[in-house]
Design a protein around this motif. Structure first.
Motif, PDB file in Angstrom:
ATOM      1  N   LEU A  16      -5.264 -13.576 -40.143  1.00 33.29           N
ATOM      2  CA  LEU A  16      -5.689 -13.322 -41.483  1.00 33.29           C
ATOM      3  C   LEU A  16      -6.838 -12.261 -42.091  1.00 33.29           C
ATOM      4  N   SER A  17      -6.666 -11.731 -43.225  1.00 25.87           N
ATOM      5  CA  SER A  17      -7.564 -10.846 -43.546  1.00 25.87           C
ATOM      6  C   SER A  17      -8.341 -11.401 -44.688  1.00 25.87           C
ATOM      7  N   PRO A  18      -9.613 -11.139 -44.954  1.00 32.63           N
ATOM      8  CA  PRO A  18     -10.592 -11.771 -45.757  1.00 32.63           C
ATOM      9  C   PRO A  18     -10.335 -11.437 -47.277  1.00 32.63           C
ATOM     10  N   GLY A  19     -10.615 -12.405 -48.235  1.00 33.94           N
ATOM     11  CA  GLY A  19     -10.683 -11.757 -49.536  1.00 33.94           C
ATOM     12  C   GLY A  19     -11.803 -11.198 -49.908  1.00 33.94           C
ATOM     13  N   ASN A  20     -11.893 -10.339 -50.940  1.00 34.66           N
ATOM     14  CA  ASN A  20     -13.123  -9.616 -51.336  1.00 34.66           C
ATOM     15  C   ASN A  20     -13.665  -9.792 -52.651  1.00 34.66           C
ATOM     16  N   GLU A  21     -13.237 -10.981 -53.249  1.00 40.62           N
ATOM     17  CA  GLU A  21     -13.636 -11.194 -54.600  1.00 40.62           C
ATOM     18  C   GLU A  21     -13.866 -12.638 -54.868  1.00 40.62           C
ATOM     19  N   GLU A  47      -1.011 -16.970 -47.861  1.00 41.24           N
ATOM     20  CA  GLU A  47      -0.486 -16.064 -48.655  1.00 41.24           C
ATOM     21  C   GLU A  47       0.109 -14.817 -48.089  1.00 41.24           C
ATOM     22  N   VAL A  48       1.114 -14.301 -48.418  1.00 41.01           N
ATOM     23  CA  VAL A  48       1.440 -12.832 -47.691  1.00 41.01           C
ATOM     24  C   VAL A  48       1.540 -11.847 -48.698  1.00 41.01           C
ATOM     25  N   ALA A  49       0.830 -10.746 -48.652  1.00 39.79           N
ATOM     26  CA  ALA A  49       0.781  -9.714 -49.439  1.00 39.79           C
ATOM     27  C   ALA A  49       0.429  -8.336 -49.064  1.00 39.79           C
ATOM     28  N   ASP A  50       1.083  -7.347 -49.096  1.00 34.05           N
ATOM     29  CA  ASP A  50       1.318  -6.061 -48.759  1.00 34.05           C
ATOM     30  C   ASP A  50       0.941  -6.246 -47.080  1.00 34.05           C
ATOM     31  N   GLY A  51       1.912  -6.769 -46.680  1.00 33.80           N
ATOM     32  CA  GLY A  51       2.023  -6.774 -45.131  1.00 33.80           C
ATOM     33  C   GLY A  51       0.740  -7.681 -44.505  1.00 33.80           C
ATOM     34  N   LYS A  52      -0.178  -8.374 -45.177  1.00 35.91           N
ATOM     35  CA  LYS A  52      -1.170  -9.072 -44.672  1.00 35.91           C
ATOM     36  C   LYS A  52      -1.118 -10.560 -45.159  1.00 35.91           C
ATOM     37  N   THR A  86      -3.784 -20.901 -36.535  1.00 37.01           N
ATOM     38  CA  THR A  86      -3.404 -19.468 -36.728  1.00 37.01           C
ATOM     39  C   THR A  86      -1.839 -19.363 -36.300  1.00 37.01           C
ATOM     40  N   LYS A  87      -1.227 -20.172 -35.314  1.00 34.42           N
ATOM     41  CA  LYS A  87       0.231 -19.658 -34.865  1.00 34.42           C
ATOM     42  C   LYS A  87       1.057 -20.492 -36.071  1.00 34.42           C
ATOM     43  N   PHE A  88       0.511 -20.913 -37.055  1.00 35.85           N
ATOM     44  CA  PHE A  88       1.740 -21.397 -38.126  1.00 35.85           C
ATOM     45  C   PHE A  88       1.501 -20.476 -39.707  1.00 35.85           C
ATOM     46  N   PHE A  89       0.595 -19.693 -39.690  1.00 38.80           N
ATOM     47  CA  PHE A  89       0.203 -19.178 -41.086  1.00 38.80           C
ATOM     48  C   PHE A  89       1.281 -18.135 -41.314  1.00 38.80           C
ATOM     49  N   LYS A  90       1.928 -17.355 -40.268  1.00 43.31           N
ATOM     50  CA  LYS A  90       2.919 -16.527 -40.850  1.00 43.31           C
ATOM     51  C   LYS A  90       4.311 -17.178 -41.301  1.00 43.31           C
ATOM     52  N   ALA A  91       4.681 -18.128 -40.366  1.00 45.73           N
ATOM     53  CA  ALA A  91       5.934 -18.886 -40.734  1.00 45.73           C
ATOM     54  C   ALA A  91       6.076 -19.678 -41.976  1.00 45.73           C
ATOM     55  N   TYR A  92       4.658 -20.058 -42.514  1.00 49.67           N
ATOM     56  CA  TYR A  92       4.698 -20.661 -43.596  1.00 49.67           C
ATOM     57  C   TYR A  92       4.049 -19.984 -44.613  1.00 49.67           C
ATOM     58  N   SER A  93       3.874 -18.793 -44.577  1.00 53.29           N
ATOM     59  CA  SER A  93       3.465 -17.880 -45.815  1.00 53.29           C
ATOM     60  C   SER A  93       4.280 -17.722 -46.986  1.00 53.29           C
ATOM     61  N   THR A 126       4.727 -15.703 -51.103  1.00 56.44           N
ATOM     62  CA  THR A 126       3.864 -14.813 -52.054  1.00 56.44           C
ATOM     63  C   THR A 126       3.069 -15.593 -53.133  1.00 56.44           C
ATOM     64  N   VAL A 127       2.452 -15.242 -53.810  1.00 56.16           N
ATOM     65  CA  VAL A 127       1.630 -15.680 -54.977  1.00 56.16           C
ATOM     66  C   VAL A 127       2.064 -14.561 -56.200  1.00 56.16           C
ATOM     67  N   PRO A 128       2.766 -15.095 -57.218  1.00 53.90           N
ATOM     68  CA  PRO A 128       3.385 -16.483 -57.166  1.00 53.90           C
ATOM     69  C   PRO A 128       4.694 -16.415 -56.350  1.00 53.90           C
ATOM     70  N   GLY A 129       5.059 -17.778 -56.061  1.00 47.36           N
ATOM     71  CA  GLY A 129       6.257 -17.985 -55.067  1.00 47.36           C
ATOM     72  C   GLY A 129       6.514 -19.595 -55.373  1.00 47.36           C
ATOM     73  N   THR A 130       7.289 -19.820 -54.229  1.00 45.54           N
ATOM     74  CA  THR A 130       7.733 -21.099 -54.400  1.00 45.54           C
ATOM     75  C   THR A 130       6.927 -22.286 -54.453  1.00 45.54           C
ATOM     76  N   THR A 131       5.733 -22.358 -53.664  1.00 46.21           N
ATOM     77  CA  THR A 131       4.673 -23.260 -53.944  1.00 46.21           C
ATOM     78  C   THR A 131       3.869 -23.013 -55.050  1.00 46.21           C
ATOM     79  N   THR A 132       3.667 -22.039 -55.483  1.00 47.13           N
ATOM     80  CA  THR A 132       2.778 -21.963 -56.724  1.00 47.13           C
ATOM     81  C   THR A 132       3.520 -22.259 -58.058  1.00 47.13           C
ATOM     82  N   GLN A 133       4.876 -22.250 -57.891  1.00 48.13           N
ATOM     83  CA  GLN A 133       5.685 -22.638 -58.967  1.00 48.13           C
ATOM     84  C   GLN A 133       5.599 -24.154 -59.090  1.00 48.13           C
TER      85      GLN A 133
END
Ligand SMILES: O=C(O)CCC(=O)C(=O)O
Length: 279
Positions: free
Chosen positions: A133-138, A88-93, A52-59, A61-68
């Motif tokens: 983290l926030s959960p996905g719903n789909e 993944e970072v999206a909408d502040g989550k 959990t301590k790494f997620f923010k620093a490594y997050s 966007t999708v698309p972004g550098t890693t997905t490219q």
């Protein structure tokens, strides 16, 4: 439509250096493609340490550098590439997110981990993904010329309903990039995969990072493919390597016709219970 195809699972030794991780997956995907793999998966959190301590620093966007990078690698090697997961970072989550690319490099699926890994085994392991983290719903599925594939991430494998929903939607393979640990891994990892495969008469594949004994979170490894009979087809130890298996849709059909549980389910009876909030 090809009825037999090879999957390759890249059990990567994930380091704290994101660029190095991205560089090394390139080499492994090329190797797996040369060995005939048409669908290749990377592990959960393949470009950041798991914690959990790494997620923010490594997050990202999708698309972004890693997905490219994933898109380029899929295209160069003409494979379906299941991009394990990244924070993944999206909408502040923040989400734990898997993206999938086709052999032309197009993103064809995106799945955000639905069941967050919150457990407390006193004296052994306490983990709370939901702290950050926030959960996905789909649900997320994708089609290939070989079969339809469903996606889950790690802890999701503990929830039979997810695999069952994918089975009901026509998936013949469910892939779980995952990073079990040395407390739960020894007894639960393979048992859960075999259970999901047998329950639904599907192929199940899991892809873990290799074990880094110096990391905060020590992964179990043992990336595995299980067949629709519930048998382990291919697995490994905790070291960095690629696991291969040849998925055979004719065999899946045979198992389903021999023991037709998928056609014998009594949704007319179960549905009322699952829809109700009472037991
Ligand atoms: O369910 C477990 O025991 C491990 C799950 C996990 O490591 C994860 O969801 O990332």
């Amino acid at each position: 439509m090809a009825r037999v195809f090879r999957v390759g699972l890249i059990q990567l030794m994930v380091s704290t250096n994101k660029n190095d991780n991205l560089h090394r997956i390139h080499k492994f995907v090329r190797e797996a493609a040369q060995q005939g793999a048409k669908l290749i998966s990377l592990p959960e959190c393949f470009n950041s340490p798991y914690g959990t301590k790494f997620f923010k620093a490594y997050s990202e966007t999708v698309p972004g550098t890693t997905t490219q990078v994933l898109s380029d690698i899929a295209k160069e090697n003409k494979v379906y590439l299941v991009g394990g997961s990244i924070p993944e970072v999206a909408d502040g989550k923040l989400f734990n997110t898997c993206t999938v690319f086709d052999p032309e490099g197009s993103m064809i699926a995106k799945y955000r981990k639905m069941h967050l890994f919150d457990i407390d085994v006193p004296g052994k392991i306490t983990f709370r993904e939901s702290d950050v983290l926030s959960p996905g719903n789909e649900f997320a599925t994708f089609d290939t010329p070989y079969c339809k594939v469903g996606l889950g991430i790690c802890y999701d494998v503990r929830f039979p309903e997810l695999a069952q929903a994918y089975c009901k939607r026509g998936c013949q393979l469910v892939i779980y990039p995952g990073a079990f640990n040395t407390t739960t891994g020894p007894v639960h990892w393979e048992l859960l995969q075999r259970s999901r495969a047998l329950d639904n008469q599907i192929y199940v594949a899991t892809c873990s990072p290799a074990r880094d004994k110096t990391a905060d979170y020590i992964t179990w490894g043992h990336s595995t493919v299980v067949d629709p009979w519930g048998r382990v087809m291919s697995t490994c130890d905790e070291k960095e390597q690629i696991v291969y298996a040849d998925i055979d849709l004719n065999y899946l059909d045979e198992v389903r016709s021999q023991i037709p549980v998928t056609a014998q389910k009594r949704y007319d009876i179960y549905d009322g219970v699952f829809k109700s909030s009472n037991n």
